[in-house]
Design a protein around this motif. Sequence first.
Motif, PDB file in Angstrom:
ATOM      1  N   UNK A  34     -21.199  -7.773   0.595  1.00  0.00           N
ATOM      2  CA  UNK A  34     -21.371  -6.321   0.620  1.00  0.00           C
ATOM      3  C   UNK A  34     -22.588  -5.922   1.447  1.00  0.00           C
ATOM      4  N   UNK A  35     -23.667  -6.681   1.366  1.00  0.00           N
ATOM      5  CA  UNK A  35     -24.837  -6.397   2.192  1.00  0.00           C
ATOM      6  C   UNK A  35     -24.541  -6.653   3.666  1.00  0.00           C
ATOM      7  N   UNK A  36     -23.767  -7.691   3.955  1.00  0.00           N
ATOM      8  CA  UNK A  36     -23.375  -7.975   5.334  1.00  0.00           C
ATOM      9  C   UNK A  36     -22.512  -6.843   5.876  1.00  0.00           C
ATOM     10  N   UNK A  37     -21.587  -6.362   5.072  1.00  0.00           N
ATOM     11  CA  UNK A  37     -20.731  -5.248   5.492  1.00  0.00           C
ATOM     12  C   UNK A  37     -21.557  -3.992   5.751  1.00  0.00           C
ATOM     13  N   UNK A  38     -22.508  -3.722   4.873  1.00  0.00           N
ATOM     14  CA  UNK A  38     -23.378  -2.565   5.053  1.00  0.00           C
ATOM     15  C   UNK A  38     -24.199  -2.695   6.324  1.00  0.00           C
ATOM     16  N   UNK A  40     -23.502  -4.517   9.044  1.00  0.00           N
ATOM     17  CA  UNK A  40     -22.636  -4.397  10.219  1.00  0.00           C
ATOM     18  C   UNK A  40     -22.197  -2.949  10.443  1.00  0.00           C
ATOM     19  N   UNK A  41     -21.965  -2.220   9.366  1.00  0.00           N
ATOM     20  CA  UNK A  41     -21.657  -0.798   9.490  1.00  0.00           C
ATOM     21  C   UNK A  41     -22.828  -0.029  10.078  1.00  0.00           C
ATOM     22  N   UNK A  42     -24.023  -0.364   9.652  1.00  0.00           N
ATOM     23  CA  UNK A  42     -25.232   0.270  10.170  1.00  0.00           C
ATOM     24  C   UNK A  42     -25.402  -0.012  11.660  1.00  0.00           C
ATOM     25  N   UNK A  43     -25.173  -1.243  12.058  1.00  0.00           N
ATOM     26  CA  UNK A  43     -25.271  -1.604  13.479  1.00  0.00           C
ATOM     27  C   UNK A  43     -24.197  -0.870  14.290  1.00  0.00           C
ATOM     28  N   UNK A  44     -23.006  -0.738  13.739  1.00  0.00           N
ATOM     29  CA  UNK A  44     -21.931  -0.024  14.433  1.00  0.00           C
ATOM     30  C   UNK A  44     -22.269   1.454  14.612  1.00  0.00           C
ATOM     31  N   UNK A  45     -22.792   2.069  13.560  1.00  0.00           N
ATOM     32  CA  UNK A  45     -23.193   3.477  13.657  1.00  0.00           C
ATOM     33  C   UNK A  45     -24.322   3.639  14.668  1.00  0.00           C
ATOM     34  N   UNK A  46     -25.242   2.704  14.677  1.00  0.00           N
ATOM     35  CA  UNK A  46     -26.344   2.751  15.636  1.00  0.00           C
ATOM     36  C   UNK A  46     -25.822   2.651  17.072  1.00  0.00           C
ATOM     37  N   UNK A  47     -24.893   1.741  17.309  1.00  0.00           N
ATOM     38  CA  UNK A  47     -24.320   1.597  18.653  1.00  0.00           C
ATOM     39  C   UNK A  47     -23.587   2.869  19.070  1.00  0.00           C
ATOM     40  N   UNK A  48     -22.831   3.458  18.158  1.00  0.00           N
ATOM     41  CA  UNK A  48     -22.133   4.704  18.459  1.00  0.00           C
ATOM     42  C   UNK A  48     -23.123   5.824  18.755  1.00  0.00           C
ATOM     43  N   UNK A  49     -24.195   5.910  17.982  1.00  0.00           N
ATOM     44  CA  UNK A  49     -25.211   6.939  18.215  1.00  0.00           C
ATOM     45  C   UNK A  49     -25.872   6.755  19.573  1.00  0.00           C
ATOM     46  N   UNK A  50     -26.107   5.522  19.987  1.00  0.00           N
ATOM     47  CA  UNK A  50     -26.696   5.278  21.304  1.00  0.00           C
ATOM     48  C   UNK A  50     -25.765   5.713  22.424  1.00  0.00           C
TER      49      UNK A  50
END
Length: 62
Positions: A34-38, A40-50
């Motif tokens: 669950x922490x890994x999923x969180x 990876x989701x955070x990294x994905x949102x960060x990439x989208x925001x960039x």
Amino acid sequence: MHVSHSVTAAGFWLGTLLPVAYLPFLVGGIDSISQLSLFLGLVSIHALALVVGHDYSGSRSR
């Protein structure tokens, strides 16, 4: 002010400030799926925001 400018500005600032949210993962580590999923989701949102905030004109000096 157009909606697209607001979205671009939000993407820029989110992309700028979101790495602060990485700190708990760097300090505490990732020890469950669950922490890994969180994370990876955070990294994905960060990439989208960039990507969305890339063309923000307020980030360039005049």
